[in-house]
Design a protein around this motif. Structure first.
Motif, PDB file in Angstrom:
ATOM      1  N   GLU A 426       0.854  -1.184   0.000  1.00  0.00           N
ATOM      2  CA  GLU A 426       0.000   0.000   0.000  1.00  0.00           C
ATOM      3  C   GLU A 426       0.886   1.229   0.000  1.00  0.00           C
ATOM      4  OE1 GLU A 426      -3.626   1.995   2.671  1.00  0.00           O
ATOM      5  OE2 GLU A 426      -2.727   0.073   3.243  1.00  0.00           O
ATOM      6  N   THR A 427       0.612   2.166  -0.882  1.00  0.00           N
ATOM      7  CA  THR A 427       1.488   3.330  -0.983  1.00  0.00           C
ATOM      8  C   THR A 427       0.692   4.605  -1.248  1.00  0.00           C
ATOM      9  OG1 THR A 427       3.465   4.185  -2.096  1.00  0.00           O
ATOM     10  CG2 THR A 427       1.909   2.983  -3.464  1.00  0.00           C
ATOM     11  N   LEU A 428       1.113   5.678  -0.634  1.00  0.00           N
ATOM     12  CA  LEU A 428       0.487   6.985  -0.811  1.00  0.00           C
ATOM     13  C   LEU A 428       1.495   7.915  -1.457  1.00  0.00           C
ATOM     14  CD1 LEU A 428      -1.881   8.988  -0.257  1.00  0.00           C
ATOM     15  CD2 LEU A 428      -0.759   9.498   1.939  1.00  0.00           C
ATOM     16  N   LEU A 429       1.063   8.590  -2.510  1.00  0.00           N
ATOM     17  CA  LEU A 429       1.937   9.512  -3.226  1.00  0.00           C
ATOM     18  C   LEU A 429       1.270  10.872  -3.351  1.00  0.00           C
ATOM     19  CD1 LEU A 429       1.901   6.528  -4.962  1.00  0.00           C
ATOM     20  CD2 LEU A 429       4.002   7.580  -5.792  1.00  0.00           C
ATOM     21  N   LEU A 430       2.083  11.918  -3.435  1.00  0.00           N
ATOM     22  CA  LEU A 430       1.593  13.273  -3.663  1.00  0.00           C
ATOM     23  C   LEU A 430       2.146  13.796  -4.974  1.00  0.00           C
ATOM     24  CD1 LEU A 430       1.914  15.007  -0.160  1.00  0.00           C
ATOM     25  CD2 LEU A 430      -0.148  14.095  -1.250  1.00  0.00           C
ATOM     26  N   HIS A 431       1.290  14.470  -5.737  1.00  0.00           N
ATOM     27  CA  HIS A 431       1.737  15.058  -6.992  1.00  0.00           C
ATOM     28  C   HIS A 431       2.631  16.258  -6.699  1.00  0.00           C
ATOM     29  CE1 HIS A 431       1.538  17.180 -10.870  1.00  0.00           C
ATOM     30  NE2 HIS A 431       1.442  15.960 -11.366  1.00  0.00           N
ATOM     31  N   THR A 432       3.737  16.361  -7.442  1.00  0.00           N
ATOM     32  CA  THR A 432       4.772  17.339  -7.109  1.00  0.00           C
ATOM     33  C   THR A 432       5.260  18.085  -8.345  1.00  0.00           C
ATOM     34  OG1 THR A 432       5.523  15.938  -5.286  1.00  0.00           O
ATOM     35  CG2 THR A 432       7.063  17.621  -6.046  1.00  0.00           C
ATOM     36  N   ASP A 433       5.509  19.366  -8.157  1.00  0.00           N
ATOM     37  CA  ASP A 433       6.162  20.184  -9.182  1.00  0.00           C
ATOM     38  C   ASP A 433       7.664  20.006  -9.012  1.00  0.00           C
ATOM     39  OD1 ASP A 433       7.459  22.335 -10.537  1.00  0.00           O
ATOM     40  OD2 ASP A 433       5.575  23.442 -10.558  1.00  0.00           O
ATOM     41  N   LEU A 434       8.328  19.458 -10.021  1.00  0.00           N
ATOM     42  CA  LEU A 434       9.744  19.134  -9.898  1.00  0.00           C
ATOM     43  C   LEU A 434      10.637  20.368  -9.880  1.00  0.00           C
ATOM     44  CD1 LEU A 434       9.939  16.035 -12.280  1.00  0.00           C
ATOM     45  CD2 LEU A 434       9.688  16.071  -9.799  1.00  0.00           C
ATOM     46  N   THR A 435      10.122  21.509 -10.294  1.00  0.00           N
ATOM     47  CA  THR A 435      10.937  22.730 -10.270  1.00  0.00           C
ATOM     48  C   THR A 435      10.914  23.374  -8.890  1.00  0.00           C
ATOM     49  OG1 THR A 435       9.044  24.036 -11.076  1.00  0.00           O
ATOM     50  CG2 THR A 435      10.584  23.155 -12.721  1.00  0.00           C
ATOM     51  N   THR A 436       9.771  23.348  -8.212  1.00  0.00           N
ATOM     52  CA  THR A 436       9.675  23.954  -6.877  1.00  0.00           C
ATOM     53  C   THR A 436       9.841  22.930  -5.767  1.00  0.00           C
ATOM     54  OG1 THR A 436       7.273  23.623  -6.746  1.00  0.00           O
ATOM     55  CG2 THR A 436       8.051  25.649  -7.795  1.00  0.00           C
ATOM     56  N   ARG A 437       9.728  21.624  -6.125  1.00  0.00           N
ATOM     57  CA  ARG A 437       9.782  20.509  -5.170  1.00  0.00           C
ATOM     58  C   ARG A 437       8.649  20.604  -4.159  1.00  0.00           C
ATOM     59  NH1 ARG A 437      12.871  17.585  -8.247  1.00  0.00           N
ATOM     60  NH2 ARG A 437      13.467  16.180  -6.529  1.00  0.00           N
ATOM     61  N   ARG A 438       7.535  21.185  -4.545  1.00  0.00           N
ATOM     62  CA  ARG A 438       6.352  21.298  -3.694  1.00  0.00           C
ATOM     63  C   ARG A 438       5.173  20.598  -4.352  1.00  0.00           C
ATOM     64  NH1 ARG A 438       6.858  24.857   0.461  1.00  0.00           N
ATOM     65  NH2 ARG A 438       8.670  26.271   0.410  1.00  0.00           N
ATOM     66  N   SER A 439       4.245  20.116  -3.507  1.00  0.00           N
ATOM     67  CA  SER A 439       3.075  19.433  -4.038  1.00  0.00           C
ATOM     68  C   SER A 439       2.196  20.409  -4.800  1.00  0.00           C
ATOM     69  CB  SER A 439       2.279  18.784  -2.910  1.00  0.00           C
ATOM     70  OG  SER A 439       1.817  19.762  -1.990  1.00  0.00           O
ATOM     71  N   CYS A 440       1.511  19.881  -5.822  1.00  0.00           N
ATOM     72  CA  CYS A 440       0.620  20.689  -6.641  1.00  0.00           C
ATOM     73  C   CYS A 440      -0.382  19.768  -7.320  1.00  0.00           C
ATOM     74  CB  CYS A 440       1.410  21.481  -7.684  1.00  0.00           C
ATOM     75  SG  CYS A 440       2.191  20.435  -8.935  1.00  0.00           S
ATOM     76  N   PRO A 441      -1.497  20.279  -7.814  1.00  0.00           N
ATOM     77  CA  PRO A 441      -2.467  19.426  -8.520  1.00  0.00           C
ATOM     78  C   PRO A 441      -1.877  18.899  -9.816  1.00  0.00           C
ATOM     79  CG  PRO A 441      -3.453  21.520  -7.865  1.00  0.00           C
ATOM     80  CD  PRO A 441      -1.972  21.667  -7.671  1.00  0.00           C
ATOM     81  N   PRO A 442      -2.263  17.696 -10.238  1.00  0.00           N
ATOM     82  CA  PRO A 442      -1.790  17.153 -11.516  1.00  0.00           C
ATOM     83  C   PRO A 442      -2.440  17.870 -12.695  1.00  0.00           C
ATOM     84  CG  PRO A 442      -3.386  15.670 -10.538  1.00  0.00           C
ATOM     85  CD  PRO A 442      -3.142  16.744  -9.521  1.00  0.00           C
ATOM     86  N   GLU A 443      -1.866  17.658 -13.868  1.00  0.00           N
ATOM     87  CA  GLU A 443      -2.457  18.199 -15.083  1.00  0.00           C
ATOM     88  C   GLU A 443      -3.830  17.554 -15.308  1.00  0.00           C
ATOM     89  OE1 GLU A 443      -1.204  20.676 -17.053  1.00  0.00           O
ATOM     90  OE2 GLU A 443       0.255  20.861 -15.420  1.00  0.00           O
ATOM     91  N   PRO A 444      -4.755  18.269 -15.942  1.00  0.00           N
ATOM     92  CA  PRO A 444      -6.133  17.769 -16.066  1.00  0.00           C
ATOM     93  C   PRO A 444      -6.249  16.370 -16.664  1.00  0.00           C
ATOM     94  CG  PRO A 444      -6.023  20.068 -16.714  1.00  0.00           C
ATOM     95  CD  PRO A 444      -4.614  19.638 -16.485  1.00  0.00           C
ATOM     96  N   ALA A 445      -5.484  16.058 -17.692  1.00  0.00           N
ATOM     97  CA  ALA A 445      -5.611  14.738 -18.328  1.00  0.00           C
ATOM     98  C   ALA A 445      -5.227  13.627 -17.355  1.00  0.00           C
ATOM     99  CB  ALA A 445      -4.736  14.676 -19.579  1.00  0.00           C
ATOM    100  N   VAL A 446      -4.169  13.847 -16.580  1.00  0.00           N
ATOM    101  CA  VAL A 446      -3.751  12.858 -15.595  1.00  0.00           C
ATOM    102  C   VAL A 446      -4.773  12.759 -14.479  1.00  0.00           C
ATOM    103  CG1 VAL A 446      -1.993  12.318 -13.843  1.00  0.00           C
ATOM    104  CG2 VAL A 446      -1.306  13.074 -16.124  1.00  0.00           C
ATOM    105  N   ALA A 447      -5.245  13.887 -13.996  1.00  0.00           N
ATOM    106  CA  ALA A 447      -6.239  13.894 -12.922  1.00  0.00           C
ATOM    107  C   ALA A 447      -7.506  13.152 -13.345  1.00  0.00           C
ATOM    108  CB  ALA A 447      -6.567  15.333 -12.525  1.00  0.00           C
ATOM    109  N   THR A 448      -7.948  13.369 -14.567  1.00  0.00           N
ATOM    110  CA  THR A 448      -9.164  12.716 -15.061  1.00  0.00           C
ATOM    111  C   THR A 448      -8.981  11.209 -15.174  1.00  0.00           C
ATOM    112  OG1 THR A 448      -9.800  14.699 -16.302  1.00  0.00           O
ATOM    113  CG2 THR A 448     -10.783  12.610 -16.985  1.00  0.00           C
ATOM    114  N   ALA A 449      -7.846  10.785 -15.729  1.00  0.00           N
ATOM    115  CA  ALA A 449      -7.587   9.344 -15.879  1.00  0.00           C
ATOM    116  C   ALA A 449      -7.482   8.658 -14.526  1.00  0.00           C
ATOM    117  CB  ALA A 449      -6.311   9.130 -16.677  1.00  0.00           C
ATOM    118  N   LEU A 450      -6.833   9.299 -13.563  1.00  0.00           N
ATOM    119  CA  LEU A 450      -6.677   8.717 -12.226  1.00  0.00           C
ATOM    120  C   LEU A 450      -8.025   8.646 -11.511  1.00  0.00           C
ATOM    121  CD1 LEU A 450      -4.633   7.627 -10.181  1.00  0.00           C
ATOM    122  CD2 LEU A 450      -4.355   9.965  -9.329  1.00  0.00           C
TER     123      LEU A 450
END
Length: 473
Positions: A426-450
């Motif tokens: 079981e694993t929990l992940l947070l979506h992250t902006d790799l430039t700021t290294r902070r969590s952020c919402p995913p892009e709409p296409a990814v969010a919709t598919a998930l």
């Protein structure tokens, strides 16, 4: 289903049989040796243990193996004929004369010869090309090709489909490329032995502890280019080229392999083996090759690129029990411990690749990560439910427990081929902006598919998910 005929069931023929079988081909074998089935069985045992360990995706379902009573029976209806009989030109041509009338239209004979030119093999009219592998055939990718351009092109397509690397020769030469290099080193080694300069073990240590490691991933000329420093190959040649005129080797002269030299080599080689059997040495060789090849695979260079290219062509896993299969692979030796079990760290790696498989399903793939977004793991819980051993086929399904906002909460089930549940991860992940290294919402296409997967999996039970450490239910 494609079918290969293997003529000659020694180490090379057995290696070819394994390479074809484990890539989903049916195989028919002819070898008059009454021990052929046992010998090929031993090669297959080694291949089943090692070849799948190179891949992070399951190879095709293994083909069927059949032993035939005649050359004609073995060749009848075959899509590929691989000849691996003894290195005697008259014997090979005799075999070709028997095979040729039984060949299906358009099929030719691929010879494993280690030295004869294709024009000599085909001199009596049989359609023959040199398709020369290296032992163990089921692990080493190189195949040297020689013959007519048409036959070489067709051979290249087949061996590439087996996860091998075809190397067409620019012109016919005895011994081809690889064996000529090996012969040069072999001749110099024999002189060192005969002159008492080194033992068999000294020579092997010099190779495996030094330049052999460089050659495995960079070859000869790239290695020397680097040796020239920033100035490159021109500087290397200017600095070290004159040494070619020094009497450093005796490659132009060959010692007679008389009985005293044969006895010396045999005695030193026996001592070097330290009582280990051939089977033990083969397993050690295969495990070492798997480690080296997987390292090259990780970097995507040399033989590792061949494995990655072949893996990309393997069938992608589908679904099981209404859940996506996100990873399917056999347990490699590098995942096992001193008890012969899959070790704890390997379960985390298995979960990592399953998570990666799910991310690819929803569009969070390599291109997405390159754009600057990804998911980072923040918590993982593994339950070890049953033993897993070397070579076991593990199929991982992934249930999306939550896929809203920044969160991706996954429940992986690792199934053995016998249907038993080996582990849950079981694993929990947070979506992250790799430039700021902070969590952020995913892009709409990814969010919709998930979110769609989370909704599809919402009513499914997930026994063991959300529990505390030590809780088995």
């Amino acid at each position: 289903m494609s079918r290969a005929a293997i003529i000659g069931g020694g180490l090379i023929g057995g290696g070819w049989a394994a390479r074809f079988l484990l890539n989903g081909w049916d195989v028919s074998v002819f070898d008059p040796d009454p021990e052929a089935a046992r010998k090929i069985g031993a090669v297959l045992d080694n291949a089943r243990r090692s070849l799948p360990a190179l891949y992070d995706r399951a190879l095709p379902a293994e083909g069927t193996l059949r032993f035939c009573d005649s050359l004609e029976e073995a060749v009848q209806g075959a899509d590929w004929v691989q000849e691996s009989v003894s290195e005697r030109l008259e014997l090979k041509q005799k075999v070709y004369a028997q095979i040729a009338p039984a060949l299906a239209e358009g099929v030719f004979i691929a010879s494993s010869t280690s030295g004869f030119m294709a024009s000599d093999l085909a001199a009596l009219g049989a359609p023959v090309a040199v398709v020369h592998p290296f032992n163990p055939v089921y692990l080493l990718p190189l195949v040297e090709l020689s013959g007519t351009p048409d036959l070489c092109a067709r051979a290249a397509e087949v061996v590439r489909g087996l996860g091998m690397f075809p190397l067409p020769l620019k012109q016919e030469i005895d011994g081809f490329l690889g064996n000529r290099f090996q012969e040069a080193v072999w001749r110099e080694a024999l002189w060192m032995l005969k002159d008492g300069i080194a033992t068999t073990e000294d020579i092997d240590e010099a190779i495996r502890m030094g330049f052999g490691l460089r050659w495995a991933q960079m070859g000869l000329f790239e290695t020397y280019r680097i040796a020239g420093g920033e100035a490159g190959m021109a500087h290397y040649l200017a600095q070290f080229g004159p040494s070619l005129g020094w009497p450093l080797s005796r490659l132009t002269d060959v010692p007679e392999l008389d009985q005293p030299l044969i006895d010396l080599i045999s005695a030193q080689s026996d001592a070097q083996a330290g009582g280990r059997s051939i089977a033990e040495l083969e397993r050690t060789r295969d495990d070492n090759l798997v480690g080296i090849l997987r390292s090259l695979r990780h970097g995507g260079t040399a033989a590792g690129r061949v494995i990655l290219d072949h893996e990309a062509e393997l069938p992608a896993p589908g679904d099981r029990d209404g859940l996506p299969i996100t990873s399917q692979r056999r347990v490699p030796v590098t995942w096992t411990d001193y008890n012969g079990h899959m070790n704890e760290a390997a379960y985390l790696e298995l979960g990592t690749w399953a998570t990666d498989g799910l991310m690819q399903r929803v569009g969070a793939d390599a291109d997405y990560i390159a754009s600057g977004k990804s998911y980072f793991t923040v918590d993982t819980r593994v339950r070890y439910l049953d033993e897993v051993h070397l070579g076991d086929l593990l199929t991982v399904t992934t249930q999306v427990l939550e896929g809203a906002g920044k969160k991706m909460h996954l429940f992986h089930r690792a199934w053995r081929s016998d249907g038993g549940l080996a582990a849950t991860i079981e694993t929990l992940l947070l979506h992250t902006d790799l430039t700021t290294r902070r969590s952020c919402p995913p892009e709409p296409a990814v969010a919709t598919a998930l979110a769609a997967l989370a909704e599809a999996h919402r009513e499914m039970a997930a026994p063991g998910a959300g529990g505390a450490v030590g809780q088995r239910g």
